[in-house]
Design an enzyme around this catalytic site. Structure first.
Site, short mmCIF file in Angstrom:
data_model
loop_
_atom_site.label_atom_id
_atom_site.label_comp_id
_atom_site.label_asym_id
_atom_site.label_seq_id
_atom_site.Cartn_x
_atom_site.Cartn_y
_atom_site.Cartn_z
N TYR A 142 -18.12 19.93 -40.98
CA TYR A 142 -18.93 19.22 -40.30
C TYR A 142 -19.85 18.29 -40.95
CZ TYR A 142 -17.37 22.87 -36.78
OH TYR A 142 -16.80 23.62 -35.81
N LYS A 189 -9.57 30.61 -46.15
CA LYS A 189 -8.34 30.04 -46.00
C LYS A 189 -7.91 29.89 -47.54
CE LYS A 189 -4.46 29.32 -43.76
NZ LYS A 189 -3.70 30.20 -43.05
N ASP A 221 -6.66 32.81 -40.29
CA ASP A 221 -5.80 32.94 -39.22
C ASP A 221 -5.70 34.45 -38.74
OD1 ASP A 221 -4.80 33.13 -41.65
OD2 ASP A 221 -3.04 32.09 -41.17
N ASP A 245 -17.93 28.94 -36.58
CA ASP A 245 -17.96 28.63 -35.47
C ASP A 245 -16.98 29.00 -34.45
OD1 ASP A 245 -18.78 27.11 -33.17
OD2 ASP A 245 -18.08 25.10 -34.02
N ASP A 249 -17.06 32.23 -31.13
CA ASP A 249 -16.63 31.85 -29.85
C ASP A 249 -15.69 33.14 -29.39
OD1 ASP A 249 -18.53 29.84 -29.67
OD2 ASP A 249 -16.90 28.83 -28.25
C1 LIG Z 1 -22.35 20.68 -32.89
C2 LIG Z 1 -21.43 22.06 -32.81
C3 LIG Z 1 -20.99 22.37 -34.33
C4 LIG Z 1 -22.06 23.30 -32.17
C5 LIG Z 1 -21.46 24.46 -32.03
O1 LIG Z 1 -20.27 24.53 -31.65
C6 LIG Z 1 -22.04 25.59 -32.85
O2 LIG Z 1 -22.73 25.55 -33.54
O3 LIG Z 1 -21.44 26.80 -32.53
MG LIG Z 2 -19.48 26.77 -31.50
#
Ligand SMILES: CC(C)CC(=O)C(=O)O
Ligand SMILES: [Mg+2]
Ligand SMILES: NC(=O)C1=CN([C@@H]2O[C@H](COP(=O)(O)OP(=O)(O)OC[C@H]3O[C@@H](n4cnc5c(N)ncnc54)[C@H](O)[C@@H]3O)[C@@H](O)[C@H]2O)C=CC1
Length: 371
Positions: A142, A189, A221, A245, A249
């Site tokens: 990132y 990985k 994975d 990240d 989720d």
């Molecule tokens: C701008 C992204 C890296 C934000 C994101 O998805 C997060 O930090 O979870």
């Molecule tokens: Mg995120």
């Protein structure tokens, strides 16, 4: 205690969820006799709209001089993936993390008993799941150089990590494992990526300093699959920025909704607290966004200042609201409450209920009515 808290509502549902957290923090301050001072600033698309800058200098200065930051979310479809856009909302958040030195993002994941039956995952697999993801936050792909070739036919994102970046992050994760069940899983990985091989080598060497922690490794994975098949195997997960990240989720499915997952982003000097979800633009102004991820992030803010009883009061209030179904539609399909009503309920629980303890069968809601 006196605390100056910078409030960065951001975009989409950011303002409406953050508003509930501020309400809850004010109730905590009143109840426990603290002085919390709040000051708002612009970030993300809201800041681009007004100042053509996703992280205005004034916002950064406010964050630097505050004790902590409560962040909502950024992102707006009118800028995301728009080739005409000169600046984009996420640049504001990434720059903020970098400037404040917030290298560690801590994301606790836990299955709420009440929500287990409505999970898409098998109840016996998630009952008792309780882990924390330590995601590196200011390095990796990132933050690497980015470019698109002039002919538009290729693009590059560079992923770099230094030993120093890995070590400072790993120390925090090892220490967390020592406080929990003494198990640390490094997700990488390393069969493919040089950066992952460096993570493995560095973390393996560091493990000698933490002989009481059992360290194991998983390719990302496989980790993504194990997260769904057997989340109870995890205690502390340590991983780099992008993997953390994505995995967090995914892990939110265990919790019942991404609208429940809080996080703390910390560094040597500053600390910022933010839900893990984004600006969920489809839900903006509709009163359907779950504010609990933000409210639980506010509880992590209080933990950060050792205001443990105060943080527990918030967590108990959240447990009660879930227990009594005073929840938004993501976790209460049949008879849901609005974002604001959930915030009001938490506020009154904290202000009015003497003993916020859901284990107490005689929970006394006093004169409170749930409407
Ligand atoms: C701008 C992204 C890296 C934000 C994101 O998805 C997060 O930090 O979870
Ligand atoms: Mg995120
Ligand atoms: N930390 C941040 O500010 C982040 C910002 N983003 C930005 O957010 C925007 C939307 O991105 P998406 O990929 O759609 O991710 P998102 O996290 O905003 O939403 C994904 C899905 O999660 C659910 N969801 C998210 N927050 C919720 C809440 N509070 N209550 C109930 N359900 C909720 C909804 O079903 C939604 O469709 C983009 O502009 C993206 O760049 C994305 C992730 C993090």
């Amino acid at each position: 205690m006196k605390l100056k808290i910078a409030i960065l509502p951001g975009d989409g549902i950011g303002p409406e969820i953050t508003q509930q957290s501020v309400k809850v923090l004010k109730a905590v301050a009143d109840r426990f006799d603290h002085q919390f001072e709040f000051e708002e600033a612009l970030v993300g698309a809201a800041a681009i709209d007004l100042l053509e800058n996703p992280l205005p200098d004034a916002t950064l200065e406010l964050c630097e001089k505050s004790d902590a930051v409560l962040f909502g979310a950024i992102g707006d479809p009118k800028y995301d993936n728009n080739p005409e856009a000169k600046v984009r909302p996420e640049q504001g958040l990434l720059k903020l993390r970098k400037e404040l030195g917030l290298f560690a993002n801590i994301r606790p994941v836990k299955a709420f008993d009440k929500l287990i039956d409505q999970s898409p995952l098998r109840p016996e697999r998630i009952q008792g799941a309780d882990m924390v993801i330590y995601r590196e936050l200011t390095g990796g792909i990132y933050f690497g150089d980015k470019s698109t070739a002039e002919d538009g036919q290729s693009a590059t994102d560079v992923c770099t990590y230094s030993v120093e970046e890995i070590e400072r992050m790993a120390h925090l994760a090892f220490k967390a494992a020592q406080q929990r069940s003494k198990k640390l899983t490094l997700v990488d990985k390393a069969n493919v990526l040089e950066t992952s091989r460096l993570w493995r080598k560095t973390v393996t060497a560091l493990a000698e300093k933490y002989p009481d922690v059992k360290l194991d490794f998983l390719y990302v994975d496989n980790a993504a699959m194990q997260m769904i098949l057997d989340p109870k195997q995890f205690d502390v997960i340590l991983t780099e920025n992008m993997f953390g990240d994505i995995l967090s989720d995914e892990a939110s499915v265990i919790g019942g909704s991404i609208g429940l997952l809080a996080s703390a982003s910390v560094g040597d000097k500053n600390a910022l607290f933010e839900p893990i979800h984004g600006s969920y633009p489809q839900a903006a102004h509709k009163g359907i966004a779950n504010p609990l991820a933000s409210v639980l992030s506010a509880a992590m803010l209080l933990d950060h200042f050792d205001l443990t009883e105060e943080a527990e009061a918030i967590r108990h209030a959240v447990e009660v609201s879930i227990q009594l179904n005073v929840c938004t539609q993501d976790i209460n399909k049949d008879n849901h409450y609005s974002t604001e009503k959930v915030g009001d309920f938490l506020e009154s629980l904290i202000s009015e209920v003497d003993n916020i303890n859901i284990n107490n069968e005689n929970l006394n809601l006093g004169q409170m009515t749930i409407i």
